[in-house]
Design a protein around this motif. Structure first.
Motif, PDB file in Angstrom:
ATOM      1  N   ILE A   1       0.932  -1.460  -0.220  1.00 37.05           N
ATOM      2  CA  ILE A   1      -0.048  -0.043  -0.044  1.00 37.05           C
ATOM      3  C   ILE A   1       1.153   1.426  -0.248  1.00 37.05           C
ATOM      4  N   PHE A   2       0.813   2.369  -1.185  1.00 36.23           N
ATOM      5  CA  PHE A   2       1.615   3.547  -0.515  1.00 36.23           C
ATOM      6  C   PHE A   2       0.189   4.589  -0.474  1.00 36.23           C
ATOM      7  N   SER A   3       0.690   5.434   0.253  1.00 37.27           N
ATOM      8  CA  SER A   3      -0.116   6.455   0.755  1.00 37.27           C
ATOM      9  C   SER A   3       0.874   7.781  -0.281  1.00 37.27           C
ATOM     10  N   THR A   4      -0.394   8.270  -0.841  1.00 34.99           N
ATOM     11  CA  THR A   4       0.037   9.351  -1.710  1.00 34.99           C
ATOM     12  C   THR A   4      -0.699  11.070  -1.234  1.00 34.99           C
ATOM     13  N   VAL A   5       0.814  12.193  -1.026  1.00 35.84           N
ATOM     14  CA  VAL A   5      -0.056  13.571  -0.850  1.00 35.84           C
ATOM     15  C   VAL A   5      -0.375  14.013  -2.509  1.00 35.84           C
ATOM     16  N   PHE A   6      -1.127  13.866  -2.259  1.00 34.73           N
ATOM     17  CA  PHE A   6      -1.895  15.797  -3.913  1.00 34.73           C
ATOM     18  C   PHE A   6      -1.786  16.574  -3.447  1.00 34.73           C
ATOM     19  N   LYS A   7      -0.886  17.706  -3.965  1.00 34.57           N
ATOM     20  CA  LYS A   7      -0.992  18.659  -4.303  1.00 34.57           C
ATOM     21  C   LYS A   7      -3.035  19.587  -4.132  1.00 34.57           C
ATOM     22  N   CYS A   8      -3.357  19.411  -5.300  1.00 33.98           N
ATOM     23  CA  CYS A   8      -4.632  20.521  -5.781  1.00 33.98           C
ATOM     24  C   CYS A   8      -5.366  19.548  -5.678  1.00 33.98           C
ATOM     25  N   ALA A   9      -6.284  19.442  -6.232  1.00 32.51           N
ATOM     26  CA  ALA A   9      -7.823  19.079  -6.395  1.00 32.51           C
ATOM     27  C   ALA A   9      -7.803  18.294  -7.790  1.00 32.51           C
TER      28      ALA A   9
ATOM     29  N   ASP B   1      -4.497  17.064  -8.591  1.00 38.53           N
ATOM     30  CA  ASP B   1      -4.603  16.047  -8.988  1.00 38.53           C
ATOM     31  C   ASP B   1      -5.072  14.841  -8.667  1.00 38.53           C
ATOM     32  N   ILE B   2      -5.740  15.248  -8.007  1.00 37.64           N
ATOM     33  CA  ILE B   2      -6.384  14.045  -7.466  1.00 37.64           C
ATOM     34  C   ILE B   2      -7.708  13.633  -8.408  1.00 37.64           C
ATOM     35  N   VAL B   3      -8.262  14.493  -9.139  1.00 38.28           N
ATOM     36  CA  VAL B   3      -8.942  13.788 -10.258  1.00 38.28           C
ATOM     37  C   VAL B   3      -8.185  13.616 -11.533  1.00 38.28           C
ATOM     38  N   ILE B   4      -6.543  13.686 -12.323  1.00 36.63           N
ATOM     39  CA  ILE B   4      -5.786  13.166 -12.892  1.00 36.63           C
ATOM     40  C   ILE B   4      -5.222  11.699 -11.625  1.00 36.63           C
ATOM     41  N   GLY B   5      -4.961  11.922 -11.360  1.00 37.17           N
ATOM     42  CA  GLY B   5      -4.710  10.719 -10.274  1.00 37.17           C
ATOM     43  C   GLY B   5      -5.214   9.889 -10.040  1.00 37.17           C
ATOM     44  N   LYS B   6      -6.804   9.795  -9.565  1.00 39.02           N
ATOM     45  CA  LYS B   6      -7.485   8.752 -10.028  1.00 39.02           C
ATOM     46  C   LYS B   6      -8.090   8.753 -11.338  1.00 39.02           C
ATOM     47  N   VAL B   7      -8.456   9.250 -12.348  1.00 42.46           N
ATOM     48  CA  VAL B   7      -7.769   8.572 -14.374  1.00 42.46           C
ATOM     49  C   VAL B   7      -7.033   7.890 -14.169  1.00 42.46           C
ATOM     50  N   PHE B   8      -5.724   7.777 -13.762  1.00 36.24           N
ATOM     51  CA  PHE B   8      -4.778   6.881 -14.042  1.00 36.24           C
ATOM     52  C   PHE B   8      -4.895   6.026 -12.949  1.00 36.24           C
ATOM     53  N   VAL B   9      -5.312   5.369 -12.060  1.00 34.88           N
ATOM     54  CA  VAL B   9      -5.523   4.636 -11.295  1.00 34.88           C
ATOM     55  C   VAL B   9      -6.186   3.858 -11.474  1.00 34.88           C
TER      56      VAL B   9
ATOM     57  N   ILE C   1       1.246  11.967 -13.865  1.00 31.65           N
ATOM     58  CA  ILE C   1      -0.152  13.531 -13.484  1.00 31.65           C
ATOM     59  C   ILE C   1       0.368  14.672 -13.706  1.00 31.65           C
ATOM     60  N   LYS C   2       1.349  14.692 -13.823  1.00 31.71           N
ATOM     61  CA  LYS C   2       2.593  16.517 -13.453  1.00 31.71           C
ATOM     62  C   LYS C   2       2.222  16.543 -15.943  1.00 31.71           C
ATOM     63  N   CYS C   3       2.833  14.948 -16.248  1.00 24.65           N
ATOM     64  CA  CYS C   3       2.934  15.042 -17.340  1.00 24.65           C
ATOM     65  C   CYS C   3       1.291  15.278 -18.348  1.00 24.65           C
ATOM     66  N   SER C   4       0.432  15.296 -17.661  1.00 24.65           N
ATOM     67  CA  SER C   4      -1.164  14.952 -17.555  1.00 24.65           C
ATOM     68  C   SER C   4      -1.467  16.277 -17.555  1.00 24.65           C
ATOM     69  N   LYS C   5      -1.175  17.164 -16.472  1.00 24.73           N
ATOM     70  CA  LYS C   5      -2.132  19.118 -16.358  1.00 24.73           C
ATOM     71  C   LYS C   5      -0.993  19.521 -17.290  1.00 24.73           C
ATOM     72  N   ALA C   6       0.368  19.344 -17.792  1.00 27.97           N
ATOM     73  CA  ALA C   6       1.072  20.126 -19.016  1.00 27.97           C
ATOM     74  C   ALA C   6       0.244  20.042 -19.919  1.00 27.97           C
ATOM     75  N   TYR C   7       0.266  18.730 -20.103  1.00 26.23           N
ATOM     76  CA  TYR C   7      -0.447  18.508 -21.936  1.00 26.23           C
ATOM     77  C   TYR C   7      -2.164  19.372 -22.157  1.00 26.23           C
ATOM     78  N   ILE C   8      -2.420  18.980 -20.789  1.00 24.08           N
ATOM     79  CA  ILE C   8      -3.810  20.560 -20.417  1.00 24.08           C
ATOM     80  C   ILE C   8      -3.409  21.067 -20.892  1.00 24.08           C
ATOM     81  N   HIS C   9      -2.403  21.765 -20.314  1.00 30.44           N
ATOM     82  CA  HIS C   9      -2.518  23.629 -20.538  1.00 30.44           C
ATOM     83  C   HIS C   9      -1.740  23.333 -21.657  1.00 30.44           C
ATOM     84  N   SER C  10      -1.005  22.506 -22.393  1.00 31.88           N
ATOM     85  CA  SER C  10      -0.931  22.909 -23.420  1.00 31.88           C
ATOM     86  C   SER C  10      -1.828  23.607 -23.775  1.00 31.88           C
ATOM     87  N   ARG C  11      -2.880  22.104 -24.108  1.00 32.54           N
ATOM     88  CA  ARG C  11      -4.217  22.347 -25.317  1.00 32.54           C
ATOM     89  C   ARG C  11      -4.648  23.834 -24.818  1.00 32.54           C
TER      90      ARG C  11
END
Length: 151
Positions: free
Chosen positions: A13-21, A23-31, A104-114
């Motif tokens: 089990i890995f615990s992870t801290v998401f920096k913002c909301a 990240d939580i959404v993108i993390g859920k989709v990724f997992v 998560i960071k790569c997905s956010k960068a892609y979404i921002h570029s789009r």
């Protein structure tokens, strides 16, 4: 990272801290894609994701609880931890948290570029749609003579 060994499986089990909301959404989709990966490969380990509250295996421990906390659980079967696969499994499993955060960071960068590209397209459309200024305008007739048109 929490590890629980049983006679028929090992639960990691890995615990992870998401920096913002976001990240939580993108993390859920990724997992969720990790979970779907099991359909493509029957040898993949079971993957579970819990948000806010720790999984059942961590009840009664000092595991963190909060809106920005997520828990990724891998259930490893004997085929993942036998002598031939053990080293590869350990090498892969200990990098999962970094792997998730990287994507998560790569997905956010892609979404921002789009979003930037779409915004510049909309600005171009708005610039083309500017009305002509009101007042007197010079016009030309078909013969080439010019005249001033008043509104």
């Amino acid at each position: 990272m929490y590890v629980e060994a049983q006679h028929d499986r090992v639960t990691v089990i890995f615990s992870t801290v998401f920096k913002c909301a976001d990240d939580i959404v993108i993390g859920k989709v990724f997992v969720q894609e990790f979970k779907e990966g099991r359909r493509g490969s029957t040898t993949a380990p079971q993957v579970l994701f819990s948000h806010r509250d720790p999984p059942m295996e961590l009840q009664g421990t000092d595991a963190r609880v909060g809106d920005n906390i997520g828990y990724i659980t891998f259930v490893l079967q004997p085929r993942h931890i036998n002598k031939q696969a053990r080293e590869n499994t350990i090498n892969l499993i200990h990098t999962v948290r970094d792997y998730v955060h990287y994507h998560i960071k790569c997905s956010k960068a892609y979404i921002h570029s789009r979003m930037r590209a779409k915004t510049s397209e909309f600005v171009k459309v708005l610039n083309r749609a500017r009305p002509e200024p009101k007042g007197e305008r010079q016009r030309k007739t078909m013969t080439g003579k010019t005249f001033v048109q008043a509104d």
